[in-house]
Design a protein around this motif. Structure first.
Motif, PDB file in Angstrom:
ATOM      1  N   ALA A 459       0.826  -1.123  -0.040  1.00 12.98           N
ATOM      2  CA  ALA A 459      -0.024  -0.006  -0.039  1.00 12.98           C
ATOM      3  C   ALA A 459       1.014   1.334   0.086  1.00 12.98           C
ATOM      4  CB  ALA A 459      -0.934   0.053   1.241  1.00 12.98           C
ATOM      5  N   CYS A 460       2.049   1.007   0.651  1.00 14.56           N
ATOM      6  CA  CYS A 460       2.991   2.496   0.875  1.00 14.56           C
ATOM      7  C   CYS A 460       3.615   2.713  -0.572  1.00 14.56           C
ATOM      8  CB  CYS A 460       4.075   2.184   1.739  1.00 14.56           C
ATOM      9  SG  CYS A 460       3.640   2.012   3.474  1.00 14.56           S
ATOM     10  N   ARG A 461       3.559   1.665  -1.304  1.00 12.95           N
ATOM     11  CA  ARG A 461       4.221   1.772  -2.663  1.00 12.95           C
ATOM     12  C   ARG A 461       3.033   2.600  -3.375  1.00 12.95           C
ATOM     13  NH1 ARG A 461       3.625  -0.545  -8.403  1.00 12.95           N
ATOM     14  NH2 ARG A 461       1.764  -0.694  -7.658  1.00 12.95           N
ATOM     15  N   ILE A 462       1.799   2.247  -3.604  1.00 13.08           N
ATOM     16  CA  ILE A 462       0.702   2.716  -4.388  1.00 13.08           C
ATOM     17  C   ILE A 462       0.713   4.424  -3.755  1.00 13.08           C
ATOM     18  CG2 ILE A 462      -1.677   2.945  -4.784  1.00 13.08           C
ATOM     19  CD1 ILE A 462      -1.685   0.090  -4.043  1.00 13.08           C
ATOM     20  N   HIS A 463       0.726   4.561  -2.469  1.00 13.62           N
ATOM     21  CA  HIS A 463       0.478   5.958  -1.879  1.00 13.62           C
ATOM     22  C   HIS A 463       1.883   6.747  -1.527  1.00 13.62           C
ATOM     23  CE1 HIS A 463      -3.696   5.288  -2.308  1.00 13.62           C
ATOM     24  NE2 HIS A 463      -3.459   4.034  -1.612  1.00 13.62           N
ATOM     25  N   LYS A 464       3.010   6.046  -2.019  1.00 17.73           N
ATOM     26  CA  LYS A 464       4.406   6.609  -1.971  1.00 17.73           C
ATOM     27  C   LYS A 464       4.528   7.210  -0.438  1.00 17.73           C
ATOM     28  CE  LYS A 464       4.232   8.646  -6.540  1.00 17.73           C
ATOM     29  NZ  LYS A 464       3.513   7.198  -7.099  1.00 17.73           N
ATOM     30  N   SER A 465       4.563   6.119   0.849  1.00 19.75           N
ATOM     31  CA  SER A 465       4.502   6.534   2.007  1.00 19.75           C
ATOM     32  C   SER A 465       5.760   6.130   2.406  1.00 19.75           C
ATOM     33  CB  SER A 465       3.285   6.185   2.714  1.00 19.75           C
ATOM     34  OG  SER A 465       3.371   6.444   4.014  1.00 19.75           O
ATOM     35  N   PRO A 466       6.887   6.861   2.451  1.00 20.80           N
ATOM     36  CA  PRO A 466       8.324   6.086   2.695  1.00 20.80           C
ATOM     37  C   PRO A 466       8.410   5.650   4.239  1.00 20.80           C
ATOM     38  CG  PRO A 466       8.670   8.307   2.440  1.00 20.80           C
ATOM     39  CD  PRO A 466       7.225   8.315   1.852  1.00 20.80           C
ATOM     40  N   ASP A 467       7.447   6.418   5.199  1.00 26.30           N
ATOM     41  CA  ASP A 467       7.814   6.308   6.502  1.00 26.30           C
ATOM     42  C   ASP A 467       7.217   5.064   7.124  1.00 26.30           C
ATOM     43  OD1 ASP A 467       9.455   8.597   6.392  1.00 26.30           O
ATOM     44  OD2 ASP A 467       7.653   9.692   7.155  1.00 26.30           O
ATOM     45  N   ILE A 468       6.099   4.742   6.622  1.00 28.71           N
ATOM     46  CA  ILE A 468       5.437   3.447   7.192  1.00 28.71           C
ATOM     47  C   ILE A 468       6.117   2.199   6.455  1.00 28.71           C
ATOM     48  CG2 ILE A 468       3.273   2.199   7.192  1.00 28.71           C
ATOM     49  CD1 ILE A 468       1.830   4.703   7.818  1.00 28.71           C
ATOM     50  N   ALA A 469       6.378   2.658   5.006  1.00 28.02           N
ATOM     51  CA  ALA A 469       7.051   1.582   4.313  1.00 28.02           C
ATOM     52  C   ALA A 469       8.145   0.900   5.034  1.00 28.02           C
ATOM     53  CB  ALA A 469       7.382   2.102   2.976  1.00 28.02           C
ATOM     54  N   ALA A 470       9.068   2.107   5.411  1.00 24.87           N
ATOM     55  CA  ALA A 470      10.180   1.657   6.295  1.00 24.87           C
ATOM     56  C   ALA A 470       9.946   0.570   7.495  1.00 24.87           C
ATOM     57  CB  ALA A 470      10.969   2.831   6.984  1.00 24.87           C
ATOM     58  N   ILE A 471       8.885   1.110   8.324  1.00 31.83           N
ATOM     59  CA  ILE A 471       8.383   0.220   9.610  1.00 31.83           C
ATOM     60  C   ILE A 471       8.147  -1.309   9.132  1.00 31.83           C
ATOM     61  CG2 ILE A 471       6.655   0.082  11.360  1.00 31.83           C
ATOM     62  CD1 ILE A 471       6.540   3.039  11.191  1.00 31.83           C
ATOM     63  N   ALA A 472       7.161  -1.146   7.944  1.00 29.84           N
ATOM     64  CA  ALA A 472       6.794  -2.476   7.535  1.00 29.84           C
ATOM     65  C   ALA A 472       7.979  -3.462   6.809  1.00 29.84           C
ATOM     66  CB  ALA A 472       5.545  -2.437   6.228  1.00 29.84           C
ATOM     67  N   ALA A 473       8.896  -2.603   6.116  1.00 30.98           N
ATOM     68  CA  ALA A 473       9.948  -3.361   5.585  1.00 30.98           C
ATOM     69  C   ALA A 473      10.964  -4.011   6.729  1.00 30.98           C
ATOM     70  CB  ALA A 473      10.667  -2.512   4.755  1.00 30.98           C
ATOM     71  N   ASN A 474      11.039  -3.249   7.907  1.00 34.58           N
ATOM     72  CA  ASN A 474      11.965  -3.572   8.810  1.00 34.58           C
ATOM     73  C   ASN A 474      11.491  -4.901   9.384  1.00 34.58           C
ATOM     74  OD1 ASN A 474      14.158  -1.880   8.617  1.00 34.58           O
ATOM     75  ND2 ASN A 474      13.028  -0.430   9.893  1.00 34.58           N
ATOM     76  N   LEU A 489      10.632  -3.551  -3.293  1.00 35.22           N
ATOM     77  CA  LEU A 489       9.424  -2.676  -3.001  1.00 35.22           C
ATOM     78  C   LEU A 489       9.732  -1.398  -2.139  1.00 35.22           C
ATOM     79  CD1 LEU A 489       6.147  -4.688  -2.150  1.00 35.22           C
ATOM     80  CD2 LEU A 489       6.415  -3.112  -3.570  1.00 35.22           C
ATOM     81  N   LEU A 490      10.680  -1.828  -1.276  1.00 37.45           N
ATOM     82  CA  LEU A 490      11.084  -0.461  -0.488  1.00 37.45           C
ATOM     83  C   LEU A 490      11.897   0.341  -1.173  1.00 37.45           C
ATOM     84  CD1 LEU A 490      10.941   0.765   2.307  1.00 37.45           C
ATOM     85  CD2 LEU A 490      13.182  -0.437   2.813  1.00 37.45           C
ATOM     86  N   ALA A 491      12.941  -0.079  -1.982  1.00 35.09           N
ATOM     87  CA  ALA A 491      13.619   0.679  -2.653  1.00 35.09           C
ATOM     88  C   ALA A 491      12.763   1.723  -3.897  1.00 35.09           C
ATOM     89  CB  ALA A 491      14.628  -0.170  -3.640  1.00 35.09           C
ATOM     90  N   ASN A 492      11.810   0.878  -4.231  1.00 29.50           N
ATOM     91  CA  ASN A 492      10.880   1.706  -5.381  1.00 29.50           C
ATOM     92  C   ASN A 492      10.011   2.595  -4.672  1.00 29.50           C
ATOM     93  OD1 ASN A 492      11.428  -0.069  -7.319  1.00 29.50           O
ATOM     94  ND2 ASN A 492       9.650  -1.360  -7.311  1.00 29.50           N
ATOM     95  N   VAL A 493       9.734   2.438  -3.188  1.00 27.07           N
ATOM     96  CA  VAL A 493       8.992   3.539  -2.475  1.00 27.07           C
ATOM     97  C   VAL A 493       9.805   4.706  -2.350  1.00 27.07           C
ATOM     98  CG1 VAL A 493       7.739   4.459  -0.573  1.00 27.07           C
ATOM     99  CG2 VAL A 493       7.396   1.928  -1.408  1.00 27.07           C
TER     100      VAL A 493
END
Length: 654
Positions: A459-474, A489-493
């Motif tokens: 979802a972070c990828r679609i909405h370009k939300s790097p902060d939550i993306a980092a939490i999920a990715a970790n 995915l994280l790199a793409n975000v």
DNA sequence: CTAGGGTTAG
């Protein structure tokens, strides 16, 4: 009353004791020796009782038969009483107290009688009582029968009670003879396998003096289930006589291990060898065709299914598998036709159809079918709800999704699993409610698995939300450190937000863990049923020149109508001109261009892609469907996109 | 009166 017959002291034969004089005198066969007549009469009575028992449907009827037995000379007959006990157990009566009391009144129980009771206890999962009875039988001097052992091994396997299983293994040797009985040893192998000790089973197999196709098949199946198709294949090649089940294990083994081409190849060899096929074999092949997603194979296997002897119309299982297959091959219409044509449906049929609609973005149809389903006898299960929630998610129906999610436990008693939470996170995330989605993950009552965090990251990828993306990715990097997709995915975000230094940190982490990106590719079936694969930037196709030209023409026409490349879809820190070039050679664009030049104008184009479709390709294909007047169906890793006249069934929501 | 194979999701 005259005592005519011997008392049977050996417990292995039927304990008949008396025969009445009256019965004898009614029988005028004077030339026949005495005992033969009584035997005949009793045999006749026995078979009448057994037949009656077979027809018994309730306790009253059984009690009537029991009363008749007690009044007759069969009062101590183990044969008849064992049948009585088996009938009771078949009708789900507990062993205690009634069947047990029947057993307790027998003076010399034979192994059949013991076995009937042991089986009863096994069904109730009362392993200890079964074992006690087994010891009692041994103490009483009665020899066990092979099916006592098979039943015990079966129960140990089901309960994963390895130590008990080994004890019983010891017994088979101690008692003598049974360690060479194929039925017994095969169920022993199965027990070891079910307890998770494949190598123990293999050892027994290797040391068997004689083995049969069942011994082989058990092991082949066990290897296939652990994903070791090499060992499965080696054994299978060495199997002297391959029967239907053995072949089927290989077919479904390849299908379950994501090797659909191999599964189909084995099936074709199976047909060549002249072995019969049944519906279970077909399930494996159908599943393989579903994975391939190729229409050519779909129609081929449907024909095979229809020609096979289990009815022109599909059975429930085959039908359900076909529904799934057609959905995954992009033909929801065909899937629904199979669904409608089925005489009988089960939870698989409904769930597969609901999932099919969901995958294709037909949320309304999915919901309608779910409403229809709840009016039937068929109860929705956890998979059904995954289908319904997926439908909501792909259509952005947040409120309905929440309703269903609550309904699930309240009305159907199904506790939401991590997979259901995944659907909810996906639903909220796609709708842009990332904070809510993150909150849900934090407060869910069960431990979130990789799927849940993966949905959040997606979802972070679609909405370009790097902060939550980092939490999920970790979380994902800990839960599944070797899953490459998460890093990408994280790199793409990060890339889509222009945070290039973070992009390179992720890339470094990937390298440090020895991970390499899987190449993205797409494929398309040409009119002749050939499959053409394209990698990104792939110029190896013989018609590459034409493909490039067709693509350039298309983009030119699109630009004239206002199309702008989505440069932020490119996860590399390069200039805009390079980004344009990279986007241009995405594999699905190559496949699309090939589709345009290799199929008849106006016909449908189907493309399958091994990863998620990117935004730029999505809008190009949307435009192409309008300008070229084509139906275009794209299956990506998540779902189907049906492009028609400039609009996609996903509603630009994926 | 017993031993081997199965479909949906992730």
């Amino acid at each position: 009353m005259v005592t005519l017959s011997r008392k049977f002291s050996t417990a292995t034969s039927d304990s008949l004791t008396y025969i009445s004089h009256k019965q004898f005198s009614q029988n005028p066969q004077k030339s026949t020796p005495f005992y033969q007549i009584q035997q005949q009469q009793l045999e006749h009575l026995k078979s009448r009782i057994v037949t009656t028992l077979d027809g018994c449907k309730n306790l009253t009827q059984i009690k009537q038969v029991h009363a008749r037995i007690l009044l007759s000379d069969l009062e101590q007959s183990c044969y008849v009483l064992a049948k009585l006990i088996r009938t009771l157990i078949k009708l789900n009566f507990p062993v205690d107290p009634y069947p047990r009391s029947i057993f307790n009144r027998v003076k010399y129980p034979n192994p059949f009688l013991y076995n009937a009771l042991i089986r009863g206890y096994l069904i109730e999962e009362r392993l200890n009582e079964s074992i006690e009875l087994y010891s009692l039988m041994r103490k009483g001097g009665a020899g066990p029968l092979s099916f006592t052992f098979t039943a015990l091994f079966k129960a140990c396997g089901a309960k994963m009670n390895m130590s008990l299983g080994r004890q019983i293994h010891g017994q088979t040797i101690l008692v003598g003879g049974f360690d060479e009985d194929l039925h017994v040893v095969n169920s022993m192998i199965d027990m070891y396998i079910k307890c998770g000790f494949l190598e123990f089973g293999r050892k027994v197999f290797d040391e068997m003096p004689k083995r049969d196709v069942i011994s082989w098949t058990e092991l082949i199946s066990a290897y296939a289930k652990t994903g070791n198709m090499e060992s499965a294949g080696e054994l299978f090649d060495g199997l002297p006589v391959k029967d239907m089940v053995a072949w089927t294990v290989m077919v479904s083994g390849f299908a379950q291990n994501a090797k659909p081409r191999e599964a189909i190849m084995v099936f074709e060899k199976m047909q060549e060898s002249g072995v019969e096929t049944d519906e279970i074999t077909l399930l494996g092949v159908i599943s393989a065709c579903a994975q391939l997603g190729a229409a050519k194979y779909a129609d081929w296997i449907r024909e095979v299914a229809e020609k096979s002897e289990f009815g022109g119309k599909h059975s429930v299982v085959v039908g359900s598998a076909l529904i799934d297959m057609y959905s995954k091959c992009g033909s929801v219409g065909d899937a629904y036709r199979v669904f409608q044509g089925m005489k009988e449906r089960n939870v698989y049929s409904y769930s597969s159809m609901i999932l099919g609609f969901a995958m294709h973005g037909r949320a309304h149809d999915a919901m309608k079918l779910f409403d229809e389903m709840v009016t039937t006898e068929i109860k929705p299960n956890r998979v059904t709800f995954i289908g319904v929630l997926t439908a909501c998610s792909h259509a952005g129906m947040v409120e309905q999704g929440w309703q269903i999610f609550e309904l699930m436990e309240k009305c159907y008693g199904i506790k939401p699993s991590a997979d259901h939470y995944t659907c909810m996170v996906d639903l909220l995330g796609r709708a842009g409610r990332l904070q809510e989605a993150h909150e849900l993950v934090k407060t869910m009552p069960i431990e979130p698995h990789g799927g849940v965090w993966g949905a959040l990251l997606g979802a972070c990828r679609i909405h370009k939300s790097p902060d939550i993306a980092a939490i999920a990715a970790n979380h994902l990097f800990e839960l599944e450190p070797y899953c490459i997709g998460n890093y990408v995915l994280l790199a793409n975000v990060y890339a889509s937000c222009g945070r290039w230094s973070d992009v390179s940190t992720v890339r470094k982490l990937m390298r440090a863990r020895g991970l390499r990106k899987n190449p993205a590719f797409s494929w398309i079936e040409s009119e002749k049923g050939m499959v053409h694969e394209f990698f990104s930037g792939d110029m190896t196709h013989p018609r590459s020149g034409e493909i490039k030209q067709a693509l350039e023409d298309l983009l030119e026409r699109l630009e004239a109508k206002g199309y702008q490349p989505h440069l932020s879809s490119v996860p590399y820190d390069v200039n805009d001109e390079d980004k344009r070039r990279i986007l241009m050679i995405h594999s699905e664009k190559l496949a699309l261009a090939f589709g345009l030049i290799s199929t008849l104008p106006g016909s449908e184009i189907r493309i399958v892609k091994n990863v998620r479709i990117c935004e730029d390709c999505h809008s190009v294909i949307c435009g192409a469907s309008q300008i070229m007047g084509r139906e275009i169906v794209v299956r990506d890793i998540m779902r189907f996109h049906h492009f028609h006249d400039g609009i996609c069934s996903c509603g630009n929501f994926w």
